[in-house]
Design an enzyme around this catalytic site. Structure first.
Site, mmCIF file in Angstrom:
data_model
loop_
_atom_site.group_PDB
_atom_site.id
_atom_site.type_symbol
_atom_site.label_atom_id
_atom_site.label_comp_id
_atom_site.label_asym_id
_atom_site.label_seq_id
_atom_site.Cartn_x
_atom_site.Cartn_y
_atom_site.Cartn_z
ATOM 1 N N SER A 195 0.998 -1.219 0.072
ATOM 2 C CA SER A 195 0.138 -0.075 -0.070
ATOM 3 C C SER A 195 0.726 1.324 0.135
ATOM 4 C CB SER A 195 -1.045 0.051 1.324
ATOM 5 O OG SER A 195 -1.990 0.971 1.014
ATOM 6 N N ASP A 342 -8.634 -4.933 -6.555
ATOM 7 C CA ASP A 342 -8.505 -3.923 -5.448
ATOM 8 C C ASP A 342 -9.478 -2.643 -5.416
ATOM 9 O OD1 ASP A 342 -7.169 -1.738 -4.165
ATOM 10 O OD2 ASP A 342 -5.390 -3.007 -4.127
ATOM 11 N N HIS A 376 -8.251 -4.681 -1.383
ATOM 12 C CA HIS A 376 -6.909 -4.195 -0.785
ATOM 13 C C HIS A 376 -6.229 -4.460 0.467
ATOM 14 C CE1 HIS A 376 -3.799 -0.801 -1.204
ATOM 15 N NE2 HIS A 376 -4.038 -0.749 -0.157
#
Length: 526
Positions: A195, A342, A376
Site C-alpha cells: 500500500s 483492489d 486491497h
C-alpha cells in the site's frame, strides 16, 4: 492495555501483541526535531539516535536491542533537505551484512500514526502496524536486521511517493553507517512494502540507481502500490474507500507548497475541514467518515472536479507518477503483486507501470490475484509468504529464475481474514469486522495464468481502462502513451513446482500467446 492480533503466516500463527501505555506524540517529542545546522549535512547522515523498547515486536521475537535514528533526507527533490526517523530492530543472533528495509503502510496524514511512534507507544493511531508487525516476525526470526523508516516524513504526506523513495533510501544509508550494528557499506539490502509502504519501496526501487547507487540492493518486493495518485483518487472516490482519496489529496497538498497555496482558492470551507480532519485522525476514522462520499464534488471544491484542472496539481501529480521516465526504471529484480479487485488502488495503474518498466529492461515477476474476494486489505497477507521467500532467496545469494519479466495470474483466495478490515486492518466499511486468521498463501492451490513474458514495446495485459477496475468518473488525460496491450491466452498448460523461484508454490501455469496492441490509455492528469 494489550491488544492481540492473529495472522496466519503459512502454517504458523503470528501473534502481534501491542502494549499500549503512555502514548508518545511526534509533535511534542524533542527527538523528532533536529538541531540547528542539520540542513548542511549530507543525505543519510545521522542527526541523533536513541535506544527504545519496541514492546510490540518483543512479544513475538527475541530482540537484542532496538534503536531509532533521526537522519537527514530529501523532500520532493534532492535539492530540498528534510529529516525523518527510522526504527531499527536487531534480533538475537542477527545475521551480519544483511538488511531488510520495510515500507510500513502508514496510509495516514496523522502525526501520531507514524511507525516510529507506534513502535514505542503502541498502535492506537497506527492500526496498520498491528499486522505489519506480525509480518516482520519471519524476517526477525531469520536473523535479519530490519529498518522501518517513517517514509511519509515529518509532513506525513501520504502519496507523496517520490519523497517516500528518498526517505527510504536515506534510512538505509543511515542504518548502514550506524556504528552500533554489524553492518557496513557492502551489506546486502532487500526491501518490501504494501500500500503506501509499497509506494515508498517502489519509488526507492525507481530512484536508487540515480540517488543512492552505492547501496548494494539485491531486490525489492511490493504490492498494492500507488504509481498514479490521480488514478487512486478517481478509483476510490464516491465508494466505501473514499477516505483514501481524501487522504491522498491531503498528502500532496501538505507536501507541495505551490499546491497548498492553490488549494486555498479551490477548496470550500467543507473542503478545508475535510483536510483538517484527515490530518487529525488515523486512517480508520477517515475511511469511516468519508465512506461513499464524493470528495471531489462541489461540497468540497468550488468547482466540481476543479482540483484536476489546477496546474499546481497536474505538476505535482506528474512528479509522483511512475512509469514515465526511462531514468527511473528499477534495475534489480522485483516481485510485484496486486489484486484485480483492489477497491483502493486500481489494478490497471499498477499493471501499466510494470509494463513500462519491462519495456525498458526491468526484471519483474508481476503476480495478479484474480479472486474477486480479495480486496486491497487482505491481499497484503495473501502475498506475504511469497514475498518472504523472494527476499530470503535474494539475501541468501540466489538468483531469480526470470531473465526479463514474467506476468502470472493466481486465483488464490483471501486468507480467512476480514473481508471488511482484512489483514491490513483498515476497515473499509461493509458492516462488520472479522477475526484475522486463515492461510496466507500457504494452504491453497493456485492457477497461474500467464506467461514468462519478456514484454517488448507494446506488450502486456489489458489496460484499456474498462471493466471492473476502471473508474466510472470521467478523468482528465493522464498516463503517457505506453502501448498497453491485452493477452490472448492459449490452451497450452505447463505444470510447475515453484518455477518462478518460489519453491513453496506448486501450481499450474498456462502460457499466453503474444499479446495484441491496444490503444494507449489516457494520461490521467491524475
Amino acid at each position: 492495555m494489550v491488544r492481540l492480533s492473529y495472522v496466519r503466516f503459512g502454517v504458523a500463527w503470528c501473534i502481534a501483541i501491542i502494549i499500549v501505555s503512555g502514548f508518545s506524540n511526534a509533535a511534542s517529542d524533542n527527538f523528532y526535531t533536529p538541531k540547528n545546522g542539520w540542513r548542511s549535512s549530507s543525505a543519510g547522515d545521522i542527526l541523533a539516535w536513541r535506544s527504545i523498547d519496541a514492546s510490540g515486536i518483543k512479544a513475538n521475537v527475541d530482540l537484542t536491542v532496538a534503536y531509532q535514528i533521526l537522519y537527514r533526507t530529501s523532500q520532493n527533490s534532492p535539492k530540498n533537505p528534510q529529516h525523518s526517523v527510522t526504527t531499527i530492530l536487531v534480533p538475537k543472533n542477527s545475521v551480519k551484512n544483511k538488511l531488510v528495509v520495510v515500507g510500513e503502510a502508514q496510509d495516514s496524514n496523522n502525526a501520531n500514526s507514524v511507525p516510529s511512534v507506534g513502535f514505542v507507544s503502541g498502535s492506537r493511531d497506527s492500526p496498520n502496524l498491528v499486522v505489519d508487525e506480525s509480518l516482520l516476525v519471519p524476517y526477525l526470526q531469520a536473523g535479519y536486521i530490519v529498518t522501518v523508516p517513517d517514509s511519509e516524513g515529518p509532513l506525513n504526506a501520504f502519496t507523496a511517493g517520490r519523497s517516500g523513495g528518498y526517505q527510504t533510501l536515506d534510512s538505509i544509508r543511515a542504518t548502514l553507517s550506524f556504528d552500533k550494528l554489524s553492518l557496513n557499506k557492502n551489506t546486502t539490502v532487500a526491501g518490501f512494502g504494501y500500500s503506501g509502504g509499497g509506494q515508498a519501496i517502489s519509488w526507492a526501487a525507481a530512484l536508487q540507481q540515480s540517488y543512492a547507487p552505492e547501496i548494494h540492493v539485491a531486490g525489492w518486493a511490493f504490492g498494492g502500490f500507488i504509481p498514479n495518485v490521480t488514478a487512486l483518487v478517481h478509483h476510490a472516490d464516491s465508494s466505501r474507500a473514499s477516505g483514501y482519496a481524501a487522504s491522498a489529496i491531503t498528502g500532496l497538498v501538505d507536501a507541495y507548497p505551490d499546491l497548498e497555496k492553490a488549494s486555498k482558492s479551490l477548496l470550500t470551507s467543507d473542503g478545508q475541514d475535510m483536510l483538517d480532519f484527515v490530518r487529525s485522525n488515523p486512517i480508520t476514522e477517515v475511511v469511516s467518515k468519508y465512506a461513499n462520499v464524493d470528495v471531489l464534488g462541489s461540497k468540497f471544491f468550488k468547482r466540481d472536479g476543479g482540483l484536476f484542472l489546477s496546474k499546481a496539481y497536474r505538476d505535482v501529480a506528474r512528479q509522483n507518477m511512475q512509469g514515465t521516465s526511462q531514468n527511473e526504471v528499477p534495475h534489480v529484480p522485483q516481485y510485484v503483486y496486486h489484486a484485480e479487485s483492489d477497491e483502493v488502488v486500481p489494478y490497471n495503474s499498477a499493471l501499466q507501470t510494470v509494463q513500462y518498466w519491462c519495456r525498458h529492461g526491468a526484471k519483474v515477476e508481476f503476480v495478479t490475484y484474480t479472486d474477486d474476494k480479495l480486496n486491497h486489505n487482505n491481499t497484503q497477507v495473501t502475498g506475504s509468504q511469497p514475498v518472504f521467500t523472494f527476499i530470503q532467496r535474494l539475501l541468501n545469494g540466489k538468483k531469480v529464475s526470470w531473465d526479463a519479466c514474467s506476468f502470472v495470474k493466481e486465483n488464490t483466495g483471501p486468507s480467512a481474514s476480514s473481508s471488511a478490515g482484512g489483514p491490513h486492518v483498515v476497515p473499509i466499511p461493509t458492516g462488520g469486522h472479522h477475526t484475522q486468521s486463515g492461510s496466507a498463501h500457504g494452504g491453497h492451490s493456485s492457477e497461474h495464468a500467464a506467461s514468462s513474458t519478456h514484454a517488448p514495446a507494446g506488450t502486456g495485459h489489458n489496460t484499456s481502462g474498462t471493466g471492473p477496475h476502471a473508474s466510472s468518473k470521467p478523468s482528465p488525460s493522464l498516463h503517457p502513451s505506453t502501448g498497453a496491450t491485452s493477452p490472448a491466452p492459449s490452451s497450452h498448460r505447463e505444470t510447475s513446482g515453484g518455477a518462478a523461484g518460489f519453491g513453496a508454490r506448486v501450481a499450474s501455469r498456462r502460457r499466453a500467446a503474444p499479446p495484441r496492441t491496444m490503444p494507449a490509455p489516457p494520461l490521467m492528469e491524475r
